[in-house]
Write a protein that holds these residues in place. Structure first.
Motif, short mmCIF file in Angstrom:
data_model
loop_
_atom_site.label_atom_id
_atom_site.label_comp_id
_atom_site.label_asym_id
_atom_site.label_seq_id
_atom_site.Cartn_x
_atom_site.Cartn_y
_atom_site.Cartn_z
N GLY A 1 39.20 -85.75 -2.52
CA GLY A 1 39.05 -86.11 -0.89
C GLY A 1 39.24 -84.85 0.10
O GLY A 1 38.49 -85.45 1.35
N PHE A 2 39.16 -83.90 -0.50
CA PHE A 2 38.40 -82.85 0.23
C PHE A 2 37.09 -82.61 0.14
O PHE A 2 36.49 -82.21 -1.05
N PHE A 3 36.11 -82.08 1.57
CA PHE A 3 34.72 -81.26 1.54
C PHE A 3 34.59 -80.04 1.35
O PHE A 3 35.78 -79.52 2.35
N TYR A 4 34.33 -79.27 -0.05
CA TYR A 4 34.63 -78.04 -0.13
C TYR A 4 33.00 -77.33 0.59
O TYR A 4 31.78 -77.71 0.27
N VAL A 5 33.12 -76.11 1.25
CA VAL A 5 31.67 -75.69 1.52
C VAL A 5 32.07 -73.61 1.27
O VAL A 5 33.34 -73.41 1.51
N ILE A 6 31.61 -73.59 -0.03
CA ILE A 6 31.50 -72.51 -0.82
C ILE A 6 30.11 -71.51 -1.09
O ILE A 6 28.99 -71.92 -0.63
N ASP A 7 30.93 -69.92 -0.26
CA ASP A 7 29.18 -69.11 -0.96
C ASP A 7 29.15 -69.30 -2.23
O ASP A 7 29.68 -69.36 -3.04
N ARG A 8 27.85 -69.80 -2.28
CA ARG A 8 26.58 -69.55 -3.46
C ARG A 8 26.00 -68.88 -4.33
O ARG A 8 26.06 -69.02 -5.20
N THR A 9 26.52 -67.76 -3.75
CA THR A 9 26.19 -66.93 -5.10
C THR A 9 27.31 -65.69 -5.12
O THR A 9 27.22 -65.17 -6.24
N ASN A 10 28.63 -66.30 -5.05
CA ASN A 10 30.04 -65.95 -5.26
C ASN A 10 31.00 -66.66 -6.15
O ASN A 10 31.83 -66.12 -6.12
N GLY A 11 30.48 -67.78 -5.11
CA GLY A 11 31.47 -68.57 -5.57
C GLY A 11 33.37 -68.82 -4.54
O GLY A 11 34.05 -69.39 -4.69
N LYS A 12 32.88 -68.01 -2.74
CA LYS A 12 34.04 -67.93 -2.32
C LYS A 12 33.99 -69.01 -1.16
O LYS A 12 33.85 -69.21 -0.50
N LEU A 13 35.49 -69.29 -1.62
CA LEU A 13 35.91 -70.86 -0.08
C LEU A 13 35.53 -70.68 0.70
O LEU A 13 36.14 -69.23 1.79
N LEU A 14 34.79 -71.11 1.34
CA LEU A 14 34.55 -70.60 3.25
C LEU A 14 35.11 -71.82 3.18
O LEU A 14 35.77 -70.97 5.23
N ASN A 15 35.32 -73.23 3.51
CA ASN A 15 36.05 -74.22 3.77
C ASN A 15 36.74 -75.17 3.59
O ASN A 15 35.24 -75.74 1.93
N ALA A 16 37.30 -75.73 4.15
CA ALA A 16 37.70 -76.93 2.56
C ALA A 16 38.57 -77.97 4.07
O ALA A 16 39.25 -77.43 4.32
N ALA A 17 38.43 -78.95 3.81
CA ALA A 17 38.64 -80.23 4.87
C ALA A 17 38.53 -81.59 4.59
O ALA A 17 37.70 -81.88 3.42
#
Length: 579
Positions: free
Chosen positions: A344-360
């Motif tokens: 149910g969450f939409f994730y935005v992740i830094d694709r160079t290192n896997g760090k979570l940027l946002n989840a909504a």
């Protein structure tokens, strides 16, 4: 006049020469340029990053009313079921897979069949969620696809003759394959299916010419990878997040296949549910299930991982596609990726290192977690909503959970437009009664340890096509559909979004506003992935039609609502005629 005729003759000759120049084998470079080329579709996702965006712009909200059927092709009268494929187009030929592990080559101008390959399936195959196949890959003079008895087949793209046929796994243990392969730098990359049978999720790379195994990366901690025929490294650390021997049958199937980002030279694969579903039998995070895993394409080594549902107890998986894009925010451009997860969450992740940027959230009701902690990247669980431990009883206390295990978004791929900077997500609003049961592993038997019934959340709709802003996590617009949405999405530079519905329609929407601007009735539910390309100066659109997939098999009360939808098996092609 002679000079004018000579000029026309020269131009015609150059056109013939240019057409001949682009014909023939498909190169690695052709595949990498697939997202920007308009005369073909050479990869699942219209480009290895999986954005499903076409730069074609002849079709617009104003001109789409002139889009008309060009031809229709039948997959056959008996072998119908779910048609979830995305076609490929090369040199005027369309390659499309069908249910029951079939592959067709069709003249893209006329719809006339050039050849057909029917894979001979053995008795006893164990597909989880219908006899579907989601597409093929093309490279050199070969076209590749995987089969329900867990094999990878390479065919001559011009004749359909088998070049090689490789066993991927033991179908009698519950393994199968339904995803479209991915070709990266001369290697065919595949994922596997069978998480409901206690298999071990795997990503494999094989030489595109010979089919020989290059590397293999298991997706469950404790299993050993291979490289060039020798053991390489263990996935994770033995028993770090799995108790006892449960890692040996831990699930984590990579059943949707992967995407590839050439900028960072990284493969991205989602992994499925841990096995069994009963989470009380396997304390811990159960790595690397329900995750996105970044892999080195040369060796299969894990670069990073992000687990969306640690210790998954609802069969949320994490298999949904990870789509690379450039996130433009606060004056910066970040190499990012996005994923609309089944949880149910939409994730935005830094694709160079896997760090979570946002989840909504991208659905209205989520009961298993309060939120995703942006500092830790982990969900804040609602403990009372985890299905209870049966504690020796036949059945644990049921809970009502949302989304349902079929997911806020299941396999059907979303699309991203660099023009609108929006993602277009096919979502579903449903919940489930779910309870745990005792279970022990038995080869080739279902390995769930849970029971469930899916129920709609609202009376007026289940499916919802939603435009998501990755910068804010907000829903910009939505289209509500009575039946669940179960087909892929396409977006174009002409400001259009295409997707299909179980009611039989292929529909087009204004990409900025969500206004419906066109629809066509195909005769059966559309659960395939639409594509577009240009041929002879005209823009074409194609989609497979044929109702099926997991909803009528696993959908509980929802399955009853859609029981009267007719099956089918056909390929529809439309074009915008020249003015």
């Amino acid at each position: 006049m002679k000079r004018l005729i000579s000029t026309f003759a020269l131009a015609a000759g150059l056109a013939v020469w240019a057409a001949a120049a682009v014909a023939g084998p498909v190169s690695n470079d052709d595949i990498l340029k697939d997202a920007t080329s308009t005369g073909d579709v050479l990869s699942y996702g219209l480009g290895p990053q999986g954005q499903r965006f076409s730069p074609l712009a002849k079709l617009t909200p104003e001109t789409v009313a002139k889009l008309v059927p060009a031809w229709s092709f039948s997959f056959g009268g008996e072998k119908q079921r779910g048609q979830e494929a995305q076609p490929l187009v090369h040199d005027g030929v369309m390659y499309v897979t069908g249910s029951y592990s079939r592959l067709f080559a069709v003249d893209a101008r006329t719809g006339q069949k050039k050849w057909q390959y029917d894979h001979r399936l053995p008795e006893g195959i164990m597909p989880c969620c219908d006899v579907v196949n989601r597409g093929a890959a093309i490279h050199g003079n070969k076209v590749y696809f995987t089969t329900l008895d867990a094999r990878l087949v390479a065919l001559d793209k011009d004749t359909g003759k088998v070049v090689w046929n490789k066993k991927l796994a033991d179908y009698q243990a519950g393994y199968s394959n339904t995803a479209a392969p991915l070709v990266v730098e001369g290697k065919v990359i595949t994922g596997n299916s069978g998480g409901e049978f206690g298999i071990v999720g795997m990503v494999e790379a094989r030489d595109a010419e010979t089919g020989e195994l290059v590397w293999q990366r298991p997706m469950v901690e404790g299993h050993m990878g291979t490289l060039n025929g020798k053991e390489s490294t263990m996935t994770g650390k033995l028993n770090a997040s799995w108790p006892g021997d449960l890692w040996k049958t831990g699930g984590g199937a990579t059943w949707l296949g992967g995407t590839y980002d050439p900028e960072t030279r990284t493969l991205f694969f989602g992994t499925g549910n841990p096995a069994p579903w009963n989470s009380h039998l396997r304390p811990g995070d159960n790595l690397y299930t329900s995750s996105t895993v970044a892999l080195n394409p040369d060796t299969g080594e894990i670069k990073w991982h992000y687990q969306t549902t640690p210790h998954d107890g609802w069969d949320f998986d994490g298999v949904n596609e990870f789509v690379s894009f450039d996130l433009k925010k606060d004056g910066q451009t970040i190499k990012a990726g996005a994923k609309a997860d089944r949880n149910g969450f939409f994730y935005v992740i830094d694709r160079t290192n896997g760090k979570l940027l946002n989840a909504a959230p991208f659905v209205s009701k989520i009961t298993w977690a309060k939120e995703i902690d942006l500092k830790t990247g982990r969900p804040v669980y609602i403990d009372d909503n985890r299905p209870a431990d049966p504690s020796g009883a036949e059945k644990g206390k049921p809970v009502f959970a949302a989304p349902a295990f079929l997911g806020a978004k299941n396999w059907m791929p979303m699309a991203y437009s660099p023009q609108t900077e929006l993602f277009y997500v096919p979502a579903n609003e449903w919940g489930m009664d779910i309870w745990n049961e005792p279970i022990t592993y038995k080869k080739g038997a279902a390995y769930l340890g849970a029971g469930f019934t899916i129920k709609p959340l609202y009376n007026d709709y289940i499916g919802a096509l939603r435009a998501m802003d990755p910068k804010t996590g907000k829903i910009v617009w939505e289209y509500k559909n009575p039946a669940p949405l179960w087909g892929g999405v396409l977006t174009t530079a002409g400001n259009l979004v295409f997707t299909g519905t179980p009611e039989g329609f292929l529909k087009a929407f204004d990409a900025k506003t969500g206004k419906e601007v066109w629809k066509f009735q195909t005769g059966s539910g559309v659960v395939g992935c639409p594509i577009t390309w240009e041929m002879d100066g005209e823009q074409y659109v194609a989609v497979a039609s044929g109702w099926g997939g997991a909803v009528p098999l696993w959908g509980g009360d929802v399955a009853k609502l859609v029981k009267d939808i007719n099956q089918g098996g056909s390929l529809w092609v439309f074009k915008l005629p020249k003015a």
